[in-house]
Design a protein around this motif. Sequence first.
Motif, mmCIF file in Angstrom:
data_model
loop_
_atom_site.group_PDB
_atom_site.id
_atom_site.type_symbol
_atom_site.label_atom_id
_atom_site.label_comp_id
_atom_site.label_asym_id
_atom_site.label_seq_id
_atom_site.Cartn_x
_atom_site.Cartn_y
_atom_site.Cartn_z
ATOM 1 N N LEU A 656 0.825 -1.204 0.000
ATOM 2 C CA LEU A 656 0.000 0.000 0.000
ATOM 3 C C LEU A 656 0.863 1.259 0.000
ATOM 4 C CD1 LEU A 656 -3.008 0.474 -0.116
ATOM 5 C CD2 LEU A 656 -3.065 0.584 2.367
ATOM 6 N N VAL A 657 1.982 1.211 0.716
ATOM 7 C CA VAL A 657 2.915 2.346 0.716
ATOM 8 C C VAL A 657 3.585 2.471 -0.653
ATOM 9 C CG1 VAL A 657 5.021 3.286 1.737
ATOM 10 C CG2 VAL A 657 3.321 2.166 3.201
ATOM 11 N N ASP A 658 3.976 1.347 -1.242
ATOM 12 C CA ASP A 658 4.654 1.363 -2.538
ATOM 13 C C ASP A 658 3.780 1.960 -3.634
ATOM 14 O OD1 ASP A 658 6.920 0.266 -1.472
ATOM 15 O OD2 ASP A 658 6.538 -1.774 -2.188
ATOM 16 N N VAL A 666 5.361 9.118 -10.479
ATOM 17 C CA VAL A 666 4.901 9.317 -11.862
ATOM 18 C C VAL A 666 4.446 10.755 -12.053
ATOM 19 C CG1 VAL A 666 3.070 8.742 -13.506
ATOM 20 C CG2 VAL A 666 4.299 6.923 -12.328
ATOM 21 N N LEU A 667 3.678 11.265 -11.110
ATOM 22 C CA LEU A 667 3.183 12.635 -11.214
ATOM 23 C C LEU A 667 4.339 13.629 -11.227
ATOM 24 C CD1 LEU A 667 0.700 14.502 -11.280
ATOM 25 C CD2 LEU A 667 0.748 14.496 -8.779
ATOM 26 N N ALA A 668 5.394 13.329 -10.453
ATOM 27 C CA ALA A 668 6.557 14.214 -10.382
ATOM 28 C C ALA A 668 7.509 14.036 -11.563
ATOM 29 C CB ALA A 668 7.305 13.983 -9.077
ATOM 30 N N GLY A 669 7.245 13.050 -12.416
ATOM 31 C CA GLY A 669 8.087 12.828 -13.583
ATOM 32 C C GLY A 669 9.267 11.914 -13.350
ATOM 33 N N SER A 670 9.339 11.260 -12.180
ATOM 34 C CA SER A 670 10.453 10.351 -11.878
ATOM 35 C C SER A 670 10.060 8.937 -12.305
ATOM 36 C CB SER A 670 10.780 10.402 -10.381
ATOM 37 O OG SER A 670 11.108 11.706 -9.981
ATOM 38 N N LEU A 671 10.036 8.707 -13.595
ATOM 39 C CA LEU A 671 9.466 7.470 -14.121
ATOM 40 C C LEU A 671 10.333 6.252 -13.832
ATOM 41 C CD1 LEU A 671 8.009 8.668 -17.553
ATOM 42 C CD2 LEU A 671 6.903 8.504 -15.321
ATOM 43 N N ARG A 675 9.002 3.073 -11.922
ATOM 44 C CA ARG A 675 8.998 1.767 -12.581
ATOM 45 C C ARG A 675 9.536 0.677 -11.660
ATOM 46 N NH1 ARG A 675 7.264 -0.577 -17.613
ATOM 47 N NH2 ARG A 675 7.440 -2.757 -17.002
ATOM 48 N N GLU A 676 10.557 1.007 -10.863
ATOM 49 C CA GLU A 676 11.106 0.018 -9.916
ATOM 50 C C GLU A 676 10.048 -0.419 -8.914
ATOM 51 O OE1 GLU A 676 14.626 1.338 -7.992
ATOM 52 O OE2 GLU A 676 15.637 1.920 -9.843
ATOM 53 N N LEU A 677 9.317 0.544 -8.389
ATOM 54 C CA LEU A 677 8.260 0.203 -7.433
ATOM 55 C C LEU A 677 7.141 -0.562 -8.117
ATOM 56 C CD1 LEU A 677 8.051 3.540 -5.413
ATOM 57 C CD2 LEU A 677 8.840 1.345 -4.549
ATOM 58 N N TYR A 678 6.795 -0.134 -9.341
ATOM 59 C CA TYR A 678 5.722 -0.823 -10.067
ATOM 60 C C TYR A 678 6.092 -2.278 -10.335
ATOM 61 C CZ TYR A 678 2.623 -2.328 -13.775
ATOM 62 O OH TYR A 678 1.720 -3.060 -14.519
#
Length: 896
Positions: A656-658, A666-671, A675-678
């Motif tokens: 839930l935290v991840d 994603v919103l901040a643009g740090s894709l 992606r690592e968390l996703y």
Amino acid sequence: MSLTDAGFVGRGRELAVLAGRLAAGDGGGVVLVEGPAGVGKTMLVDRAVRQAGVAAVRGYCPAEPAPPLWPWRAALRRAGLRLAPESEVEPGAAASARFAALARMSDALLDGDPAVIVLEDLHWADAASLDLLRQVAQGAACGGLTVIGTVRSPAPEEAALRLAGLGRYGAVTIPLAPFTVDEVAELVAPAVAAEVYTRTGGLPLLVSAVRAGHDSSDLPAVVRALLAALTPAQLAVVEAAAVLGEEVDEALLAATLAGDVADALTAAWHAGLLAVAGDGSGYRFTHALVRDGIVARLEPAARRRLARDAALALEAGGGEPAARIAALWRQAGPAPDARRAAATWSRAAAAQARAAHAYDDAVGHLADVLADLSAANASEAARAELLIELGRAEYLAGRYDRCLARCAAAADLADGAGRGDLVAASALVLHGVTYPQAGGVVTRLCQRALAYADLGDGLHARVLAQLAVMAADGGRVAQAEGWAQVALSLATGSGDPHAELDAARARELTLVDARDMPERLRLGDIVADRADALGQPLTALIGHEWRMQTGYLMNRPDVVESAAAAIEELATRAPLPVLQWHRHRMLASRAAFSGRFDEAAEHSHRAMAIARASGDHTAAGMHFAHAVHVAVLRGDPSALPEGLEAAYAAAPPAPLVDVVRANALVLAGSLSEARELYDRLRARMPLPADHPAWVAILIQLVPLIEQFADAPAAEIAYRQLLPFRSYTGALGTATAFFHGTVSRHLGQFAAVAGNTTTAVELLREALDRNRAMGARPETAQTSLLLARLLRSRGDLAEAATLAQDALTIATRLDMPGTVTAAGTLSAGIAAERHDADPLTTREREIAALLVQALTNRQIAARLVLSERTIESHVRSILAKTQCANRTEFVARWQRP
């Protein structure tokens, strides 16, 4: 001459600092005067108060146990004020109630008349007094209140840590050191100054004794010299007073001893043993070391006899603090009757401490009781009961590991006594707190209790419910469900409302399937009704939150509004911080759902402040989850909350935290980070459908699955979430946020998976549902999503309308991300429509009349234009459509 009124030497710098704090208009705050026993702390404070010309009230922390807030109450009593007593609260609200009580007391002190409060001997202060000092310190400087505390160094570790923490609130510590040789020379003949310094170590108390004419600077010798001036009868009174405490209780001495007590005390004052108390109403010993020296001279039997007599006198008089009577019985010696009496009074003192929300002090009193019972060879059952009570106090104080240890020890003793009811009671102490170690210990205690066949239905139900809670939290929901259902059946038959509450709360944790929503609503009704009748406002509020959650999902506005009204009423009736936290979280969630983002942020920040003040980091985390949800919904990176990364770092690792953090990235643009968390979350799919948080995680995976165009994940998520489509309302929770209808998320999953037809169907359904619920942000988002799909299929007219709807709503609600996306989409659709149909609006109007075979004159009359203007438009129409004449144009225009 008194040992404390010798010449005042040295201390110039210290006196200037303290007197400066006391000077009118120089603020206030907390000042600690710290140093070893006999160094002159009280003398410095007295001199500074006189020099500043201010009135001060005093409170003393006794060496023996005292009721919570004893020095504060004594000081304010001398000022004609009092702190109101506190009432018991349910355990779940203990921490919040304690915070509320301290906040009320602090406000009363800061708003009251006393400008200067002196608290002596803070090294002996109870935990509640030190906590109140910390609370007062936060506002004292601004409020003009000065609190001066004297502290013996080195102080006990716990007190030292609490006092050291006052520095962050501007508290000043003035250290006092023994006299130097030069300072000693100012008090005695210079020729002997070095010798006196060597003999006394420069300790002012002993230097003053030498200056007063006593031959030895050895404390026992000094005490003997002081006592030499008293008659045997007066000596007996002073010895009894020393046994009873720092402050002299003249009434108690008169009730305990024969002879002229008043005369004896006057003689002791003349001898320098006693000083007049701060309010002038009685005496206190000039110094703790003097009192200790008197007590040390007494034979043990004499000390025990005096303590016993005093304890009996206090019992007979009534109205005395239980802790004081307990301390006297404990001084009365190891006899079983004395230890049992001490245990009885310490237990009463613990009850008083709990009522004042001084849970640390309650633990200390009950630990004394445990020692007394063990010394008195109490039965295993009696000690087990006491350990359970002690474990409960540890739980209320927030020391969960110690609580578990006490409960396990209690169960061992209860097993030895064959008392299954006590084993069960030990298993029920810790609740509302779940972590692996706790789950293992509590589960074992529950299993031990269930081995007894004579628990009775109510107690049996409560133990099963506790077992179910531990299993559900550990992810074993199927196992927990069986226990919870049996517990609920037993509880209903038992007629025990506490058992019904426990069983209902356990059952709710197992309701993770879409078909379980009616049952959650039923349980919410039961919990809210029973808890309210039992005077448990927090439990009642939680029941109403279940009702609200289910009411939103089932699209039952009547249930939602009645639950919201009940939560408001509970928070008004019982203004505990924990209830206010739930109220503000509920209001934040509802405001965000309808697009009132400023209002939502205000309530979320209020809830955050309450959570931080009470030290509840989990509750504080809800603020960040809510803020990220709103920022993503609005498409506004600048709305991501401050302190987000620190909150992530402090949070335990959990899916839930991840998922919240990945959406923020994603919103901040740090894709790449997102992606690592996703990928970590993706590896868990399909999500375990028997975990209470699985739906919340799945819903928040939607923007991530879209961002990374993960069609296989979209198909998995679609299948898992599909059973919730039958509900026309909104998923979510009152403590975090509410989404719109699940149809929107299903439509997004279908679109990513490539099933455009199904996606359009679902998004049309979602648009109707979100509009009906008043979920305006969700309506804007759904309109935008559907417009994109329709554009891809060539349905430009409807797509244009939906994009404009999304733009209008998003502009009104201040959703910058949606505004930008909808504006770009509208422009793109307009360009495509122009390429497909080059005619202007007026030209299309004229073309429609041409098809009706009207002449230019007839068209001009119909549109109230000149015939020449119509001729110009007709030429343009034929040119744009590449038609040679009107006949060809009509034929092509009418072609399907």
